[in-house]
Design a protein around this motif. Structure first.
Motif, PDB file in Angstrom:
ATOM      1  N   ILE A 236       0.831  -1.201   0.000  1.00  0.00           N
ATOM      2  CA  ILE A 236       0.000   0.000   0.000  1.00  0.00           C
ATOM      3  C   ILE A 236       0.869   1.257   0.000  1.00  0.00           C
ATOM      4  N   SER A 237       2.013   1.217   0.700  1.00  0.00           N
ATOM      5  CA  SER A 237       2.928   2.356   0.676  1.00  0.00           C
ATOM      6  C   SER A 237       3.414   2.630  -0.740  1.00  0.00           C
ATOM      7  N   LEU A 238       3.778   1.579  -1.456  1.00  0.00           N
ATOM      8  CA  LEU A 238       4.249   1.741  -2.824  1.00  0.00           C
ATOM      9  C   LEU A 238       3.104   2.202  -3.720  1.00  0.00           C
ATOM     10  N   ALA A 239       1.903   1.687  -3.484  1.00  0.00           N
ATOM     11  CA  ALA A 239       0.735   2.108  -4.264  1.00  0.00           C
ATOM     12  C   ALA A 239       0.474   3.599  -4.088  1.00  0.00           C
ATOM     13  N   LYS A 240       0.581   4.087  -2.856  1.00  0.00           N
ATOM     14  CA  LYS A 240       0.385   5.517  -2.600  1.00  0.00           C
ATOM     15  C   LYS A 240       1.410   6.357  -3.346  1.00  0.00           C
ATOM     16  N   LEU A 241       2.628   5.886  -3.348  1.00  0.00           N
ATOM     17  CA  LEU A 241       3.684   6.607  -4.041  1.00  0.00           C
ATOM     18  C   LEU A 241       3.393   6.667  -5.537  1.00  0.00           C
ATOM     19  N   MET A 242       2.930   5.576  -6.106  1.00  0.00           N
ATOM     20  CA  MET A 242       2.604   5.539  -7.525  1.00  0.00           C
ATOM     21  C   MET A 242       1.396   6.415  -7.841  1.00  0.00           C
ATOM     22  N   LEU A 243       0.430   6.445  -6.939  1.00  0.00           N
ATOM     23  CA  LEU A 243      -0.769   7.250  -7.160  1.00  0.00           C
ATOM     24  C   LEU A 243      -0.457   8.745  -7.171  1.00  0.00           C
ATOM     25  N   ARG A 244       0.479   9.176  -6.330  1.00  0.00           N
ATOM     26  CA  ARG A 244       0.740  10.612  -6.254  1.00  0.00           C
ATOM     27  C   ARG A 244       1.855  11.084  -7.167  1.00  0.00           C
ATOM     28  N   THR A 245       2.660  10.174  -7.723  1.00  0.00           N
ATOM     29  CA  THR A 245       3.773  10.613  -8.573  1.00  0.00           C
ATOM     30  C   THR A 245       3.616  10.199 -10.030  1.00  0.00           C
ATOM     31  N   THR A 246       2.573   9.426 -10.369  1.00  0.00           N
ATOM     32  CA  THR A 246       2.404   8.954 -11.740  1.00  0.00           C
ATOM     33  C   THR A 246       0.945   9.063 -12.173  1.00  0.00           C
ATOM     34  N   ASN A 247       0.715   8.835 -13.462  1.00  0.00           N
ATOM     35  CA  ASN A 247      -0.638   8.765 -14.015  1.00  0.00           C
ATOM     36  C   ASN A 247      -1.016   7.332 -14.363  1.00  0.00           C
ATOM     37  N   ALA A 278      -8.717   5.675  -6.166  1.00  0.00           N
ATOM     38  CA  ALA A 278      -9.169   6.781  -7.019  1.00  0.00           C
ATOM     39  C   ALA A 278      -9.459   8.032  -6.192  1.00  0.00           C
ATOM     40  N   ALA A 279     -10.107   7.862  -5.045  1.00  0.00           N
ATOM     41  CA  ALA A 279     -10.421   9.009  -4.187  1.00  0.00           C
ATOM     42  C   ALA A 279      -9.137   9.619  -3.626  1.00  0.00           C
ATOM     43  N   TYR A 280      -8.185   8.779  -3.284  1.00  0.00           N
ATOM     44  CA  TYR A 280      -6.896   9.260  -2.772  1.00  0.00           C
ATOM     45  C   TYR A 280      -6.199  10.108  -3.821  1.00  0.00           C
ATOM     46  N   ARG A 281      -6.150   9.627  -5.056  1.00  0.00           N
ATOM     47  CA  ARG A 281      -5.501  10.375  -6.140  1.00  0.00           C
ATOM     48  C   ARG A 281      -6.248  11.669  -6.429  1.00  0.00           C
ATOM     49  N   ASN A 282      -7.578  11.607  -6.456  1.00  0.00           N
ATOM     50  CA  ASN A 282      -8.371  12.801  -6.741  1.00  0.00           C
ATOM     51  C   ASN A 282      -8.178  13.867  -5.666  1.00  0.00           C
ATOM     52  N   LEU A 284      -5.460  14.336  -3.886  1.00  0.00           N
ATOM     53  CA  LEU A 284      -4.145  14.935  -4.104  1.00  0.00           C
ATOM     54  C   LEU A 284      -4.173  15.925  -5.265  1.00  0.00           C
ATOM     55  N   LYS A 285      -4.903  15.578  -6.321  1.00  0.00           N
ATOM     56  CA  LYS A 285      -5.002  16.484  -7.467  1.00  0.00           C
ATOM     57  C   LYS A 285      -5.727  17.763  -7.089  1.00  0.00           C
ATOM     58  N   ALA A 286      -6.785  17.635  -6.270  1.00  0.00           N
ATOM     59  CA  ALA A 286      -7.530  18.810  -5.826  1.00  0.00           C
ATOM     60  C   ALA A 286      -6.645  19.712  -4.972  1.00  0.00           C
ATOM     61  N   GLU A 287      -5.831  19.097  -4.102  1.00  0.00           N
ATOM     62  CA  GLU A 287      -4.920  19.871  -3.266  1.00  0.00           C
ATOM     63  C   GLU A 287      -3.878  20.584  -4.123  1.00  0.00           C
ATOM     64  N   GLU A 288      -3.421  19.892  -5.160  1.00  0.00           N
ATOM     65  CA  GLU A 288      -2.420  20.490  -6.044  1.00  0.00           C
ATOM     66  C   GLU A 288      -3.006  21.681  -6.795  1.00  0.00           C
ATOM     67  N   ARG A 289      -4.249  21.535  -7.270  1.00  0.00           N
ATOM     68  CA  ARG A 289      -4.886  22.639  -7.989  1.00  0.00           C
ATOM     69  C   ARG A 289      -5.114  23.848  -7.087  1.00  0.00           C
ATOM     70  N   SER A 290      -5.425  23.578  -5.830  1.00  0.00           N
ATOM     71  CA  SER A 290      -5.697  24.668  -4.898  1.00  0.00           C
ATOM     72  C   SER A 290      -4.432  25.266  -4.306  1.00  0.00           C
ATOM     73  N   GLY A 291      -3.284  24.623  -4.591  1.00  0.00           N
ATOM     74  CA  GLY A 291      -2.013  25.120  -4.090  1.00  0.00           C
ATOM     75  C   GLY A 291      -1.719  24.726  -2.676  1.00  0.00           C
ATOM     76  N   SER A 292      -2.506  23.778  -2.134  1.00  0.00           N
ATOM     77  CA  SER A 292      -2.313  23.383  -0.731  1.00  0.00           C
ATOM     78  C   SER A 292      -1.576  22.076  -0.586  1.00  0.00           C
ATOM     79  N   MET A 293      -1.176  21.500  -1.711  1.00  0.00           N
ATOM     80  CA  MET A 293      -0.525  20.191  -1.651  1.00  0.00           C
ATOM     81  C   MET A 293       0.939  20.335  -1.283  1.00  0.00           C
ATOM     82  N   HIS A 296       5.387  15.285  -0.311  1.00  0.00           N
ATOM     83  CA  HIS A 296       5.327  14.223   0.686  1.00  0.00           C
ATOM     84  C   HIS A 296       6.673  13.531   0.789  1.00  0.00           C
ATOM     85  N   ASN A 297       7.624  14.208   1.399  1.00  0.00           N
ATOM     86  CA  ASN A 297       8.930  13.591   1.597  1.00  0.00           C
ATOM     87  C   ASN A 297       8.953  12.866   2.927  1.00  0.00           C
TER      88      ASN A 297
END
Length: 336
Positions: A236-247, A278-282, A284-293, A296-297
């Motif tokens: 799941i950790s690797l899945a999260k990384l893939m969801l937030r850094t890839t398409n 899908a909700a997790y990725r969405n 993150l995308k919403a946070e990125e659009r709003s500038g609040s993201m 995640h180091n």
């Protein structure tokens, strides 16, 4: 298809393969221009003012010298080189060296490569996931040998997985192996190298030469998790990384992490994060659009454990030292 490569300093048994991709694929996914396996001599030298795309090299044996941003690096066996396309670079061999490599590109490639280089502080990576990275590359390399028609997708997944494994070099879940007994440390090392496979309790017990009952109690006593839970959290950790850094798609993530179906992956993800992939990725995308993201180091993950699956940690200090590689010898079991 693999072809022999004739270049000064490159031995005759070296191979390379070139690829053409559709414009649609290049628009949405990472893709590989070429990849190969080179054995080189002291005559080998590459000097570029700039490259046309990022380059990743996995040094299997021997050593290379690298000049990058006015610094000279010695790159030894079990180390990885990552170069972006915008900086001049010069690398050469003073004796002999064997390495795997691929040039790649795709959406947001430059920003991700820049991030990895900044986090690592150097174009040379020494990471405990070296064995896993070699395994990831070798499986795709064998696909090329056998002319698999799904090679475009397999190459894309390979790039995602290897870059994610370099990201994990931030110490997201790596710690000193001396905190664990030899058997538990060995098991954690095996889990990290085979995170994309369906590792059963019987299989890991065979690796550490302990009974399932005794090993499960020992593992939980030292880590706080059962072996099955540890591996699930790792996935799941690797899945999260893939969801937030890839398409990459949910289906591709599920497949690359060895889940038997999308539903199985989604259920496992939701069980540990209380949300769907899908909700997790969405979000993150919403946070990125709003500038609040935030980025995640390792520090932000430590401050907010909800960003990744909670899990014990281990540093595989010497796991890379004994890795040997052949494109035809590495066997990969079906992943879960």
């Amino acid at each position: 298809m693999l072809i022999a490569w004739n270049e000064k300093g490159v031995c005759k048994d070296s191979t390379i393969s070139f690829f053409a991709h559709s414009n649609t694929f290049k628009q949405y996914y990472y893709y590989v221009y070429n990849c190969g396996s080179f054995r080189v001599t002291s005559e080998y030298e590459i000097n570029r003012e700039a490259g046309f795309c990022p380059l990743l090299m996995i040094v299997m044996d021997g050593s290379l010298k690298l000049e990058y941003e006015k610094e000279i690096y010695s790159v030894s066996s079990s180390e990885i080189v990552l170069l972006d396309q915008y900086h001049p670079h010069h690398y050469w061999c003073e004796d002999s060296c064997s390495f795997l490599f691929f040039h790649f590109n795709g959406k947001d490639t430059s920003s991700l490569v820049k991030h990895l280089l900044e986090v690592n502080g150097s174009p040379v990576f020494s990471c405990p996931q070296f064995g896993q990275i070699v395994e990831t590359f070798s499986q795709t390399y064998r696909t090329l040998i056998y002319h698999n028609l799904k090679v475009e997708r397999e190459l894309s997944i390979m790039v995602y997985e290897i870059l994610c494994q370099l990201e994990n070099n931030e110490q997201m879940y790596v710690h000193n192996i001396e905190h664990y007994s030899k058997s538990v440390g060995q098991a954690i090392s095996y889990f990290q190298q085979h995170v994309h496979e369906n590792v059963t309790l019987t299989e890991i017990c065979d690796v550490v030469h302990l009974s399932p009952y005794y090993f499960t109690r020992l593992f939980k006593k030292e880590t706080g998790y059962t072996p099955v839970s540890y591996l699930s959290n790792l996935k799941i950790s690797l899945a999260k990384l893939m969801l937030r850094t890839t398409n990459i798609t949910i289906t591709q993530i599920a497949d690359s992490l060895g889940y038997s179906s999308d539903a199985s992956f989604i259920n496992a993800f939701k069980l540990r994060t209380q949300t769907t992939p899908a909700a997790y990725r969405n979000r993150l995308k919403a946070e990125e659009r709003s500038g609040s993201m935030e980025t995640h180091n390792a520090q932000t993950i430590e401050n907010n454990p909800s960003l990744t699956a909670v899990q014990p940690s281990v540093e595989l200090e010497d796991s890379a030292k004994s890795v040997s590689w052949s494109p035809l010898k590495t066997k990969r079991e079906k992943t879960m």
